[in-house]
Enzyme design. Structure first.
Site, PDB file in Angstrom:
ATOM      1  CG  HIS A 140      13.379  17.526  14.459  1.00  0.00           C
ATOM      2  ND1 HIS A 140      12.768  17.920  13.283  1.00  0.00           N
ATOM      3  CD2 HIS A 140      14.045  16.381  14.158  1.00  0.00           C
ATOM      4  CE1 HIS A 140      13.070  17.051  12.332  1.00  0.00           C
ATOM      5  NE2 HIS A 140      13.839  16.096  12.840  1.00  0.00           N
TER       6      HIS A 140
ATOM      7  CG  ASP B 252     -18.478  11.326   6.115  1.00  0.00           C
ATOM      8  OD1 ASP B 252     -17.536  11.108   6.885  1.00  0.00           O
ATOM      9  OD2 ASP B 252     -18.771  12.452   5.680  1.00  0.00           O
TER      10      ASP B 252
ATOM     11  CD1 TRP C  94      13.036  10.359  18.822  1.00  0.00           C
ATOM     12  CD2 TRP C  94      10.941   9.602  18.988  1.00  0.00           C
ATOM     13  NE1 TRP C  94      13.005   9.111  18.262  1.00  0.00           N
ATOM     14  CE2 TRP C  94      11.724   8.609  18.347  1.00  0.00           C
ATOM     15  CE3 TRP C  94       9.583   9.350  19.197  1.00  0.00           C
ATOM     16  CZ2 TRP C  94      11.196   7.392  17.922  1.00  0.00           C
ATOM     17  CZ3 TRP C  94       9.066   8.135  18.773  1.00  0.00           C
ATOM     18  CH2 TRP C  94       9.860   7.174  18.143  1.00  0.00           C
TER      19      TRP C  94
ATOM     20  CB  SER D  77      -6.173  12.759  18.668  1.00  0.00           C
ATOM     21  OG  SER D  77      -6.082  12.831  17.277  1.00  0.00           O
ATOM     22  CB  SER D  78      -3.525   8.228  17.726  1.00  0.00           C
ATOM     23  OG  SER D  78      -2.628   9.212  17.390  1.00  0.00           O
TER      24      SER D  78
ATOM     25  CG  HIS E 165       9.751  -1.883  15.925  1.00  0.00           C
ATOM     26  ND1 HIS E 165      10.832  -1.407  15.222  1.00  0.00           N
ATOM     27  CD2 HIS E 165       9.066  -2.658  15.070  1.00  0.00           C
ATOM     28  CE1 HIS E 165      10.808  -1.901  14.008  1.00  0.00           C
ATOM     29  NE2 HIS E 165       9.750  -2.668  13.893  1.00  0.00           N
TER      30      HIS E 165
ATOM     31  CD  GLU F 222       4.169   6.214  16.241  1.00  0.00           C
ATOM     32  OE1 GLU F 222       3.132   5.683  16.674  1.00  0.00           O
ATOM     33  OE2 GLU F 222       4.190   7.269  15.588  1.00  0.00           O
TER      34      GLU F 222
ATOM     35  CE1 TYR G 189       8.131  -2.064   9.340  1.00  0.00           C
ATOM     36  CE2 TYR G 189       8.742  -2.191  11.641  1.00  0.00           C
ATOM     37  CZ  TYR G 189       9.050  -2.382  10.311  1.00  0.00           C
ATOM     38  OH  TYR G 189      10.261  -2.864   9.966  1.00  0.00           O
TER      39      TYR G 189
ATOM     40  CB  SER H  24       0.778  -0.592  -3.279  1.00  0.00           C
ATOM     41  OG  SER H  24       1.826  -1.017  -2.454  1.00  0.00           O
TER      42      SER H  24
ATOM     43  CG  HIS I 161      15.180  -3.659  16.770  1.00  0.00           C
ATOM     44  ND1 HIS I 161      14.352  -4.196  15.822  1.00  0.00           N
ATOM     45  CD2 HIS I 161      14.794  -2.367  16.898  1.00  0.00           C
ATOM     46  CE1 HIS I 161      13.510  -3.275  15.399  1.00  0.00           C
ATOM     47  NE2 HIS I 161      13.756  -2.164  16.024  1.00  0.00           N
ATOM     48  CG  HIS I 162      14.554   0.522  19.065  1.00  0.00           C
ATOM     49  ND1 HIS I 162      14.851   1.475  18.124  1.00  0.00           N
ATOM     50  CD2 HIS I 162      13.510  -0.169  18.559  1.00  0.00           C
ATOM     51  CE1 HIS I 162      14.022   1.377  17.107  1.00  0.00           C
ATOM     52  NE2 HIS I 162      13.190   0.379  17.345  1.00  0.00           N
TER      53      HIS I 162
ATOM     54  CB  THR J 166      10.648  -5.182   4.327  1.00  0.00           C
ATOM     55  OG1 THR J 166      10.186  -5.249   5.670  1.00  0.00           O
ATOM     56  CG2 THR J 166      10.727  -3.740   3.897  1.00  0.00           C
TER      57      THR J 166
ATOM     58  CE  LYS K 278       4.055  -4.437   2.540  1.00  0.00           C
ATOM     59  NZ  LYS K 278       2.916  -4.154   1.680  1.00  0.00           N
TER      60      LYS K 278
ATOM     61  NE  ARG L 123      19.826   9.347  18.146  1.00  0.00           N
ATOM     62  CZ  ARG L 123      18.701   8.603  18.243  1.00  0.00           C
ATOM     63  NH1 ARG L 123      18.789   7.305  18.506  1.00  0.00           N
ATOM     64  NH2 ARG L 123      17.525   9.132  18.055  1.00  0.00           N
TER      65      ARG L 123
HETATM   66  C1  HEM Z   1      14.200  -3.730   7.394  1.00  0.00           C
HETATM   67  C2  HEM Z   1      13.610  -2.960   8.216  1.00  0.00           C
HETATM   68  C3  HEM Z   1      14.231  -2.325   9.461  1.00  0.00           C
HETATM   69  C4  HEM Z   1      15.157  -2.791  10.332  1.00  0.00           C
HETATM   70  C5  HEM Z   1      15.843  -4.143  10.271  1.00  0.00           C
HETATM   71  C6  HEM Z   1      15.381  -1.768  11.326  1.00  0.00           C
HETATM   72  C7  HEM Z   1      16.251  -1.877  12.413  1.00  0.00           C
HETATM   73  C8  HEM Z   1      16.499  -0.872  13.336  1.00  0.00           C
HETATM   74  C9  HEM Z   1      17.357  -0.992  14.482  1.00  0.00           C
HETATM   75  C10 HEM Z   1      18.107  -2.241  14.881  1.00  0.00           C
HETATM   76  C11 HEM Z   1      17.340   0.198  15.145  1.00  0.00           C
HETATM   77  C12 HEM Z   1      18.045   0.545  16.459  1.00  0.00           C
HETATM   78  C13 HEM Z   1      19.386   1.135  16.223  1.00  0.00           C
HETATM   79  C14 HEM Z   1      20.000   1.653  17.482  1.00  0.00           C
HETATM   80  O1  HEM Z   1      19.358   2.458  18.193  1.00  0.00           O
HETATM   81  O2  HEM Z   1      21.126   1.276  17.757  1.00  0.00           O
HETATM   82  C15 HEM Z   1      16.491   1.077  14.405  1.00  0.00           C
HETATM   83  C16 HEM Z   1      16.218   2.386  14.764  1.00  0.00           C
HETATM   84  C17 HEM Z   1      15.196   3.118  14.208  1.00  0.00           C
HETATM   85  N1  HEM Z   1      14.391   2.751  13.144  1.00  0.00           N
HETATM   86 FE1  HEM Z   1      14.584   1.068  12.047  1.00  0.00          FE
HETATM   87  N2  HEM Z   1      14.592  -0.696  11.052  1.00  0.00           N
HETATM   88  C18 HEM Z   1      13.871  -1.001   9.925  1.00  0.00           C
HETATM   89  C19 HEM Z   1      12.925  -0.206   9.321  1.00  0.00           C
HETATM   90  C20 HEM Z   1      12.479   0.979   9.831  1.00  0.00           C
HETATM   91  C21 HEM Z   1      11.348   1.709   9.347  1.00  0.00           C
HETATM   92  C22 HEM Z   1      10.468   1.262   8.196  1.00  0.00           C
HETATM   93  C23 HEM Z   1      11.234   2.803  10.116  1.00  0.00           C
HETATM   94  C24 HEM Z   1      10.221   3.938  10.068  1.00  0.00           C
HETATM   95  C25 HEM Z   1       9.474   4.241   9.129  1.00  0.00           C
HETATM   96  C26 HEM Z   1      12.292   2.786  11.081  1.00  0.00           C
HETATM   97  C27 HEM Z   1      12.490   3.779  12.031  1.00  0.00           C
HETATM   98  C28 HEM Z   1      13.469   3.745  12.973  1.00  0.00           C
HETATM   99  C29 HEM Z   1      13.667   4.783  13.940  1.00  0.00           C
HETATM  100  C30 HEM Z   1      12.811   6.054  14.101  1.00  0.00           C
HETATM  101  C31 HEM Z   1      14.756   4.406  14.725  1.00  0.00           C
HETATM  102  C32 HEM Z   1      15.464   5.180  15.813  1.00  0.00           C
HETATM  103  C33 HEM Z   1      14.734   5.454  17.039  1.00  0.00           C
HETATM  104  C34 HEM Z   1      15.571   6.267  17.973  1.00  0.00           C
HETATM  105  O3  HEM Z   1      16.448   5.705  18.618  1.00  0.00           O
HETATM  106  O4  HEM Z   1      15.346   7.479  18.048  1.00  0.00           O
HETATM  107  N3  HEM Z   1      13.036   1.666  10.876  1.00  0.00           N
HETATM  108  N4  HEM Z   1      15.979   0.401  13.290  1.00  0.00           N
HETATM  109 CU   LIG Z   2      12.492  -0.647  15.718  1.00  0.00          CU
END
Ligand code: HEM
Ligand SMILES: [Cu+2]
Lengths: 544, 286
Positions: free
Chosen positions: A91, A120, A156, A184-185, A268, A270, A272, A283, A317-318, A343, A346, A465
């Site tokens: 997924h 084009d 994933w 591709s990307s 990370h 990614e 964005y 916008s 931060h992950h 952010t 915006k 999870r």
């Molecule tokens: C203010 C903006 C953001 C902050 C401060 C933030 C912070 C964080 C932090 C600290 C985690 C890790 C949590 C953990 O695993 O314990 C996390 C996970 C995640 N964030 Fe954000 N995030 C922000 C915006 C976004 C945006 C814009 C996206 C995507 C469009 C995003 C997608 C994700 C994803 C996919 C994960 C989880 C990845 C995984 O463990 O599978 N985040 N975020």
């Molecule tokens: Cu991140």
């Protein structure tokens, strides 16, 4: 400071409409299936990307529904835990790499040449190559589910050694499939950058570009910078699995944590990559339906660039709980919080654009407004997660799942849907059925919140999870989430219905389909003819 | 900016065939690695990929000769090649990053340094050192010895640096319309590239036969081979590209002003050279 930026409207252009509608002096166009296989046309390739993405959205969605069905009640009912893990993994992979990313690339293909007045994409054959790699990659990826030992089952994020030492045999195919998708990307991103830097209509400076173009320029840079790192890390996995190397094996002097650093250095940025083009779409839509120029155009550009640069400095931060040195915990905590500043700029600009606008609520605008509100909720939960000591509690719980689904579903995916409703008149020459579109919107908003809001609570209460079973106290939250998920999934059929109806007919749309729309794409007829801007329009902005 | 004559190719079989060939190659590779005995599939896949590239480039060259490309098209190619090289830089950055991480953090921590030294419980006798000759776990046997940088690696460094210079001379000659000079220096560059590849082959042989540096020899062998290996592949590709350029020079392609194919090859070769300098310093010397 950059020179003062003129307001975004009105635009003037040469006799594009006449040219674009005129005689087609191109070599014979192939028809039937060959038209799609051999095409070099940015509109056709854009359509291919969008159709591919929509199909994969449903494939990934079905996997999610398997997960939600199993989690409907505590206990193990429907699937084996082993298969459950394959479903969560697939997924995530499909949604990220096959649904969201190709959708944005499809929109880029369609709209960037139209928005900058180019005939084009810069490298049209490469463009077709980039697209056709995707079905190949994802057929291979999906086929791993049928291989002996099953498909990828490690999430994933495929952390080593789960994805190396303890992985199913099919992992090698997973790696190779991801390599193809990565090529591709990268090629797609190179094409987009070259197009934006080199193909703009005479007179269009960088700071005149619509924000969708700007955000894609920066996204493409991110893609070229981090997809190769992903390629590198999966190559190391491939070596560890097949050639006995020790990159992620401490026994040989390597380190499993090295995997996480490399993965998140890609991962990370990614996230964005999946949200910056969404910012661009929103916008474009908010000013159109608020009938006001975007507030703070230049600050939007700088904020986007700042987010992109910061996104290289926050990856760990992950990894707060993996055992980082204290200085690293602090550094990554503060740098992550810093991202909230651009952010916030915006969100402020979008809200200020709405302020005192003459707003109307057509379906693209509804999705864009929901984006602003719900994405912000995801941003706030992100801030909570950014607090390292707090993340020790939240990490790997459903709170994280709630966070990233808020930024990705009502964030990235709502923006894609907003973009589709906004540009469908340009693509098909018809307005989408507004009544159905509104139903689709309201069902989606309700479905999304039913599904993901309770996850915050389940997570804060400690539900982990990626586990097919859970303790009884989480039962109510999960029941609501599962009902919401099926409701959301079913409402997406409405989306398909609206698109099909819109392609086949509907209220005819004029060149400028929305009263408040200003960008160049609204100067060509609707539907946009196969070839547009063969003679470049002269782009002029008039200072008010 | 747009001059109004941008050439948009009509339709082409190469992209779709190219992606199928890529898929074929990858399936072959996977089947070989997972199930063994799919050599033929890989071979067919590789041949198909190379063939598609050859036909595709042939089309581009023909279109260029027909004068279909204007200066804007030229800029598109330049941007394209430049960003492609940047993506390659990031690919190598991942491997260099792994090397630095292992040397600066992972190994000292395994040796008990800092607050992370818990692995001392697991491998109490482990001594942190680089090059890592004895990996923590007894099941992994490290290299017996490592190469002195001042023998073959130094020779290779001199070869590649010289080749960058000879290539630049060839390029200048082309710009000055001295085609024979260009041809000779380009041929020299190709020979230097071949020498590099040969010496690298000798070094790999030595590594396996006399030094015990193998893929299985712990993290030293892993980082050594992934860095030098991918670099070596790039030198091989670069040499093949330069050979094609040589053939094109001999056939009278390129002019003093219009030779982006040649120039792009030069960019690529210089990039490969710079990567080697990084390798020489961080893999061999320090
Ligand atoms: C203010 C903006 C953001 C902050 C401060 C933030 C912070 C964080 C932090 C600290 C985690 C890790 C949590 C953990 O695993 O314990 C996390 C996970 C995640 N964030 Fe954000 N995030 C922000 C915006 C976004 C945006 C814009 C996206 C995507 C469009 C995003 C997608 C994700 C994803 C996919 C994960 C989880 C990845 C995984 O463990 O599978 N985040 N975020
Ligand atoms: Cu991140």
């Amino acid at each position: 400071m950059a020179p003062r930026i003129p307001l975004q409207s009105p635009l003037q252009h040469s006799d594009t409409v006449a040219t674009a509608g005129g005689v087609d002096h191109h070599p014979s166009q192939p028809t039937g299936w060959r038209r799609w296989l051999l095409t070099t046309n940015h509109k056709e390739i854009g359509t291919l990307y969008l159709i591919f993405s929509l199909s994969m959205f449903f494939v990934g969605g079905i996997f999610a529904l398997v997960v939600r069905a199993e989690l409907f009640q505590p206990g193990l009912q429907l699937v084996e835990p082993e298969f459950f893990n394959q479903m969560t993994t697939m997924h995530g992979l499909i949604m990220v790499f096959a649904a969201v990313m190709p959708a944005f690339t499809g929109l880029a293909n369609w709209m960037i040449p139209l928005q900058i007045g180019a005939p084009d994409m810069a490298l049209p054959r490469l463009n077709n190559f980039s697209f056709w790699l995707l079905p190949v990659a994802f057929t291979l990826l999906l086929s791993t589910l049928l291989m002996p030992g099953g498909g990828p089952n490690f999430g994933w994020t495929f952390y080593a050694p789960l994805s190396t030492t303890y992985a199913p045999a099919s992992t090698t195919f997973f790696i190779l499939a991801l390599h193809i998708a990565g090529i591709s990307s990268i090629l797609g991103a190179i094409n987009i950058i070259a197009t934006i830097l080199n193909m703009r209509a005479p007179g269009m400076r960088l700071m005149d570009m619509p924000l969708f173009v700007w955000t894609w320029l920066i996204t493409a840079f991110l893609l070229i910078a981090v997809m190769p790192v992903l390629a590198g890390v999966i190559t190391m996995m491939l070596m560890d699995i097949n050639f006995g190397t020790s990159f992620f094996d401490a026994g040989g002097g390597g380190d499993p944590v090295l995997f996480q650093h490399l993965f998140w250095f890609f991962g990370h940025p990614e996230v964005y990559i999946m949200i910056l083009p969404a910012f661009g779409i929103v916008s474009a839509i908010i000013p159109t339906f608020a009938r006001k120029p975007l507030f703070g155009y230049a600050s939007m550009v700088y904020a986007t660039a700042a987010i992109a640069l910061l996104s290289f400095l926050v990856w760990a931060h992950h990894m707060f709980v993996v055992g980082l040195p204290l200085v690293a915990e602090l550094f990554f905590m503060y740098s992550t919080m810093l991202i909230a500043v651009p952010t916030g700029v915006k969100v402020f600009n979008w809200v200020t654009t709405l302020f005192r606008g003459s707003i109307s609520f057509e379906s693209p605008m509804l999705f864009a407004l929901a984006f602003v509100v719900l994405f912000t909720i995801g941003g706030f939960s992100g801030l909570m997660l950014a607090i390292a000591p707090a993340d020790f509690q939240y990490h790997d719980t459903y709170f994280v799942v709630a966070h990233f689904h808020y930024v990705l579903v009502p964030g990235a995916i709502f923006a894609i849907m907003a973009g589709v409703y906004y540009w469908l008149p340009k693509w098909t020459g018809h307005y989408p059925n507004e009544t159905l579109a509104k139903w689709h919107f309201w069902f989606s908003v309700i479905g999304v919140n039913l599904t993901f809001f309770p996850m915050h609570f389940a997570g804060l209460a400690g539900m982990p999870r990626r586990i097919p079973d859970y303790a009884l106290q989480f039962a109510d939250f999960n029941l609501v989430s599962s009902i919401g998920a099926f409701f959301f999934g079913a409402s997406q059929l409405l989306f398909v219905l609206v698109i099909i109806l819109c392609v086949r007919g509907g209220k005819p749309a004029p060149a400028k389909a929305w009263e408040g729309a200003v960008d160049l794409e609204w100067t060509v007829p609707s539907p946009a003819p196969l070839h547009t801007f063969e003679t470049p329009p002269v782009f002029r902005q008039i200072e008010k | 900016m747009s001059g109004g004559s941008y050439y948009v190719p009509a339709k082409s079989y190469w992209p779709i065939l190219g992606s199928l060939a890529t898929g074929f190659m990858m399936v072959g590779l996977g089947a070989q690695l997972v199930y063994g005995s799919a050599n033929v599939l890989i071979l067919i896949g590789v041949i198909a990929v190379v063939a598609v590239m050859a036909f595709w480039f042939r089309d581009v060259i023909n279109e260029s000769h027909q004068g279909l490309y204007d200066s804007q098209m030229d800029r598109s190619f330049r941007w394209g090649m430049g960003w492609f090289i940047f993506s390659e830089v990031m690919f190598f950055a991942a491997f260099f990053g792994a090397l630095f991480y292992v040397r600066m953090f992972a190994i000292p921590w395994l040796g008990g340094e800092g607050a992370k030294g818990v692995s001392a419980l697991l491998w109490p006798n482990f001594i942190a050192e680089w090059p890592l000759l004895s990996p923590p776990d007894a099941s992994v046997s490290g290299p017996d010895n490592v190469f002195s940088p001042w023998q073959l690696p130094l020779v290779n460094t001199l070869l590649l640096v010289t080749s960058s210079i000879t290539l630049t001379i060839a390029h200048e000659a082309l710009k000055a319309e001295k085609r024979r000079v260009c041809r000779n220096w380009l041929a020299g560059t190709v020979i230097l590239g071949c020498c590099f590849i040969f010496i690298q082959g000798v070094e790999y042989y030595e590594a396996y036969q006399h030094y015990g540096i193998t893929l299985e020899a712990g993290i030293f062998g892993s980082t050594f081979f992934i860095l030098t290996g991918f670099h070596g592949v790039h030198v091989i590709i670069g040499t093949l590209i330069l050979m094609v350029m040589l053939a094109r020079i001999i056939r009278g392609h390129f002019s003093d002003t219009g030779h982006f194919g040649f120039e792009a090859s030069c960019w690529y070769w210089h990039f490969v050279d710079v990567v080697w300098l990084g390798l020489f310093i961080f893999v061999y010397v320090v």
